[in-house]
Write an enzyme that holds these catalytic residues in place. Sequence first.
Site, PDB file in Angstrom:
ATOM      1  N   CYS A 111     -38.596  -8.375 -12.436  1.00 57.55           N
ATOM      2  CA  CYS A 111     -38.586  -8.445 -13.909  1.00 57.55           C
ATOM      3  C   CYS A 111     -37.531  -9.419 -14.438  1.00 57.55           C
ATOM      4  O   CYS A 111     -37.727 -10.053 -15.469  1.00 57.55           O
ATOM      5  CB  CYS A 111     -38.393  -7.067 -14.521  1.00 57.55           C
ATOM      6  SG  CYS A 111     -36.920  -6.193 -13.964  1.00 57.55           S
ATOM      7  N   HIS A 185     -34.394  -2.869 -16.480  1.00 55.36           N
ATOM      8  CA  HIS A 185     -35.571  -3.703 -16.705  1.00 55.36           C
ATOM      9  C   HIS A 185     -35.216  -4.849 -17.654  1.00 55.36           C
ATOM     10  O   HIS A 185     -34.433  -4.669 -18.594  1.00 55.36           O
ATOM     11  CB  HIS A 185     -36.689  -2.841 -17.297  1.00 55.36           C
ATOM     12  CG  HIS A 185     -37.998  -3.550 -17.429  1.00 55.36           C
ATOM     13  ND1 HIS A 185     -38.646  -4.124 -16.359  1.00 55.36           N
ATOM     14  CD2 HIS A 185     -38.780  -3.789 -18.517  1.00 55.36           C
ATOM     15  CE1 HIS A 185     -39.773  -4.679 -16.775  1.00 55.36           C
ATOM     16  NE2 HIS A 185     -39.865  -4.486 -18.080  1.00 55.36           N
TER      17      HIS A 185
END
Length: 284
Positions: A111, A185
Amino acid sequence: MGYSIMEKAKEEEKKGKVEEEPESEYNWPALESDPGILTNYMHTLGMPKTWELREVIGLEPDFLAMVPAATVALVLAYDYKVGKGKRPEPPKDHPKVDYYMWQTGDLDNACGLIACIHALFNNVSTVKILPGSPLMKFYELSLKQTPEEKAATLDSLKEMKEAHKKCAKEGQSDPDGGEDEAKYHFITFLLNGAGELVELDGIAGVPIKLKDKCLPSEFISSVGAEILSRLEKGIVTERMALMALCPISSQSQLLLYFLSLIHISEPTRRYAISYAVFCLKKKK
């Protein structure tokens, strides 16, 4: 019988040999939310040396005012498993962007890279990616592909994968992206061609429109307001790091460096960090 010079050299080499580090269990290990490490990583892949990912020190107006006006994207790393609030489902009618890709299962902890790709590939006319570089090769291969096909293409590029694994070993994070590490994330905020404020998250499935009309002069403050709103709703926690993709400027670099020393901005670090406070004294 004495050792020959060759036999002695081989024995010394055997004694001093260090066991190789075990390979990470992930194809794409988690990256540390360190703007310096990410900047060097992107430079290695083909981002021009005149651009950087710079830390945003805080969400207060005074700190946001220090973010360069030439910033073209903001990258947020946040603790998405801890937040208590529930994200709404992405709308079916989504905004258009120049480049969007998925984070599939094969791209397990990629990510951080995907957020940087979204930031760069949606600003190719401003951030001139180096010709022939790994980033430019991937861009040219994947530009007309579907979001899912882009993910498969990225996973097939050995040069990109090896560079990613090397970057993941830098800093103080666990390169295996353990349970505590992997919950962080990365997502990207930017303005699309229609002047809409957009969030790009590889696991969302589609780009997400956050604001219909957003002037470039309102971009940074609008992203700050969005993050503060998510904090209030419990969608994210204060354990986060925000970085600006902007041109490198020689002005205020020293001041920004000193200020970064007193701000806890890297949630993926495993160890306690000592901070020093520096003051500027007026000359009498």
